[in-house]
Structures are given as C-alpha cells and as structure tokens.
Write a protein that holds these residues in place. Sequence first.
Motif, PDB file in Angstrom:
ATOM      1  N   LEU A  39       5.580  -0.827   1.649  1.00  0.00           N
ATOM      2  CA  LEU A  39       6.558   0.179   1.263  1.00  0.00           C
ATOM      3  C   LEU A  39       6.815  -0.001  -0.227  1.00  0.00           C
ATOM      4  CD1 LEU A  39       8.658   2.388   1.908  1.00  0.00           C
ATOM      5  CD2 LEU A  39      10.277   0.561   2.476  1.00  0.00           C
ATOM      6  N   LYS A  43       6.469   5.289  -4.770  1.00  0.00           N
ATOM      7  CA  LYS A  43       5.749   6.276  -3.970  1.00  0.00           C
ATOM      8  C   LYS A  43       6.742   7.031  -3.099  1.00  0.00           C
ATOM      9  CE  LYS A  43       1.533   3.452  -3.844  1.00  0.00           C
ATOM     10  NZ  LYS A  43       0.537   2.773  -2.994  1.00  0.00           N
ATOM     11  N   GLN A  46       5.749   7.899   0.528  1.00  0.00           N
ATOM     12  CA  GLN A  46       5.723   6.713   1.384  1.00  0.00           C
ATOM     13  C   GLN A  46       7.138   6.291   1.768  1.00  0.00           C
ATOM     14  OE1 GLN A  46       4.624   2.635  -0.032  1.00  0.00           O
ATOM     15  NE2 GLN A  46       2.727   3.041   1.075  1.00  0.00           N
ATOM     16  N   LYS A  47       8.064   6.401   0.816  1.00  0.00           N
ATOM     17  CA  LYS A  47       9.455   6.050   1.132  1.00  0.00           C
ATOM     18  C   LYS A  47      10.021   6.993   2.190  1.00  0.00           C
ATOM     19  CE  LYS A  47      11.095   5.998  -3.113  1.00  0.00           C
ATOM     20  NZ  LYS A  47      12.093   5.815  -4.203  1.00  0.00           N
ATOM     21  N   ARG A  49       8.348   8.414   4.526  1.00  0.00           N
ATOM     22  CA  ARG A  49       7.735   8.051   5.810  1.00  0.00           C
ATOM     23  C   ARG A  49       8.200   6.696   6.315  1.00  0.00           C
ATOM     24  NH1 ARG A  49       3.280   9.799   2.819  1.00  0.00           N
ATOM     25  NH2 ARG A  49       2.506   7.655   2.557  1.00  0.00           N
ATOM     26  N   GLY A  51       7.194   3.816   4.802  1.00  0.00           N
ATOM     27  CA  GLY A  51       6.079   2.904   4.584  1.00  0.00           C
ATOM     28  C   GLY A  51       4.850   3.295   5.378  1.00  0.00           C
ATOM     29  N   ASP A  52       3.755   2.561   5.158  1.00  0.00           N
ATOM     30  CA  ASP A  52       2.486   2.820   5.848  1.00  0.00           C
ATOM     31  C   ASP A  52       1.937   1.521   6.423  1.00  0.00           C
ATOM     32  OD1 ASP A  52       2.284   5.600   5.237  1.00  0.00           O
ATOM     33  OD2 ASP A  52       1.708   5.056   3.195  1.00  0.00           O
ATOM     34  N   ARG A 373       7.409  -3.713  -4.231  1.00  0.00           N
ATOM     35  CA  ARG A 373       6.558  -3.412  -3.080  1.00  0.00           C
ATOM     36  C   ARG A 373       6.844  -4.439  -1.988  1.00  0.00           C
ATOM     37  NH1 ARG A 373      -0.074  -2.694  -2.841  1.00  0.00           N
ATOM     38  NH2 ARG A 373      -0.321  -3.234  -0.646  1.00  0.00           N
TER      39      ARG A 373
END
Length: 382
Positions: A39, A43, A46-47, A49, A51-52, A373
């Motif tokens: 995370l 981005k 991504q935030k 969502r 994270g990925d 990160r």
Amino acid sequence: MLRKFSSLILIILFFTTNLFAQEKPEVQIGGALRFNYNLSSWKEGQKTRGGDFGYDVFRVNAKAKYKGVKLNAEYRLYSEGFGGGMLKQGWVGYDFSPENNLQIGLTQVPFGITQYNSHNWFFGINYYVGLEDDHDMGIKYTHNDENWMYAIAFFKNAEELRFGSASDVSDSRYSYDVSSSADGLYRNKEVNQVNLKVARKFASGNSKHMLGVSAQYGGLYNLDTEKTGDSYAIAAHYELNAGNFNLKVQATKYKMNPENPADQDSEGLAMTAYGAPYLVASEATTYTIGPAYSVPVEWGPISNLQFYNDFGYMNKANDMYEDSFMNTTGVLVTAGNVYTYVDLAQGKDHPWVGPAWTNGLAAGTPDAEWETRFNINIGYYF
C-alpha cells in the motif's frame, strides 16, 4: 621380469583407483514461492482499493557437488512487469580447503557487508545503486578463517544476455548494473572490474565483530562513442553480533566517469534491474546503519521475531542534485518454512518508495516529501 612388471602395474592401478575414486554426486534442489501485499502513499488508486496483493516470485535453487567441484545456481521467475525470468546467481566453484574457495560464473561481488547490508525485504539504499548483493560475471577467490576474511575478484562484465556489438544491457536482471536509459540517451555497460575486500574478525565476551574495507575499480564502455570510461567505489564497514542483537554500519563512496557523447553530461547515468531502468547520480557518498534484534517465541508455528530498522542516506556530489533517503522499519516473522517480512518503508527521492522513478536517485525533486510504502512479503522456502 614379467612378475616384477605385473606387480608394478598392480601397484599403479591400486594408487590410481584410490586417487581417482568416484565419490557419490550430491544434488540439492530447493526454492521458494513468495506473495506480496503493498500500500503506497503516492498511488491514489491503490489507496482507494486498500492496497494490492499478488504474486511476487517463484524461484528454484540448485546445488551440486562432485569430485570437489561445486555448482550453485538460483533462477527466479518474476511477473512480466518486473523483468520475468532471470538468473540471480550461477557459479561453479572449488574448495581448496575449508578456508579457501574459488568461484567462476555469475557470483556475488565482494563489496561491503555481505551477503546483505540490511535486514528488510527492500534491502538498503546501496542496493539501488548496484553496491549491495550485486552479482556479475567473473572469477572470485575467497579466504575465510577464524580471524580474517579476504576476497579478490575479476569481473569481465555484468550479466550479458545479448552478445551484440552494441547491444543494450538487458533490463531483466536481479541486481542493479550500469545500462542504457529508457530514452536511449545514456548507453553504457560495465567491463573489466577488479574487487578487493579485507575484513578482520575479533571477539569480546559474547560479542563478535567484523571490521573491513572494500574497493572496486572498473571500466564503463559507452556503446555510442565506443570509448571506455572508468568507475570506482570504496567502503568501510562494520558488523556486530552480540547474542540476539545485530548491527550493520557502512560508509561508501563511489564515482562513475562515462565517456558519453559530447552533447550529454556525465552527472548521471542509467542503471537497471527488474525490467525498468532509471537514472543515478554519477558520484555520491552513502551512509547506512541497521540494528536488528531477534526474539525467540513459541506461538504455534511461529518461532522467532526479528525487529529491525535500516536507514540509508545518499549524499550526491552535485550540489544541484537533491539527496536521497530511505528508512525501513519492520519485523521478520519465522514460522517453520514460512518467512514473512512486515515492512514500513519510507523514502525521499527514491524510485521504489515514491513517485520520482526516473530521476529520484539522480537530480531528484525539489521540495520532495517523504513517501511511505507498507509492505508484507510472505514466502514459503523449501
């Protein structure tokens, strides 16, 4: 006479058979499968969502030994976006004695604290300028006894995958090497590098110390001018092990002098790994420090927690360039064959910890902010 000749033949055969008796070949196959969650503060998608979480790497390790000759190889399969398949290391070696070893092939460069000058999953800032856990093509001799460790090596070049007269360095590699930039302006490659590392070991009470120096010097071949510049790096390093406590400290100075075309400056040059190049300041001094402490536990399958904080500072020689920083706080959780790194990585003008990919480690960004990160890497090793 015939009897004496027959006896002589039997004696020769006896000694020859014992001298060249075949030992049983030894082969070990291992590897790892790793997944990664991250995370990142820069981005936005991504935030949103949260994270990925996805595939990191599948790797295969092979070790073999026969008649005293050893093989050590590690092949990694990353996702296509991170370079795909690549050989991390692959060498043939021979132990002259328990203290003396020779390796030929893609082997680790003896520079600074090895195997790693860090504790976390991201490594330290030196890794991103090719000065931590670097592997190149050459020959290395290592002596390692109770009091001294020294190594001398010659590397013909970094991993060469294309073999053309003016072929760019491939971006599919594990460790960072001088390369061509994405826009094709900077086109250099490493050649004919010599390394020397010396470290003194000593103990006091339950503490073990290793104090050493490292140096390397080599060429930088420019694919456009067909001229060879040079580069050097020197480092002083210290490592302490005292019970469950470990400390790594290193100061490193490097300078690269490429023979670029007349219309290009030499304040920066390209380096690459994991499928994508970026620019790096051609001269800088880095300072790293990393304490770590291990806590044995008995929590189901969890047997150990190692807490650490790795800090790195890159002071660039060009006063117009912005300095780079990296700090990673985290814990390594050991549970059987599963190793999990939980890291909070923070960076300023760092390509992997912030939005400044191309110029983060070169000119940098004026008034750059610290970025964060949060990363969890889960790996099963077999």
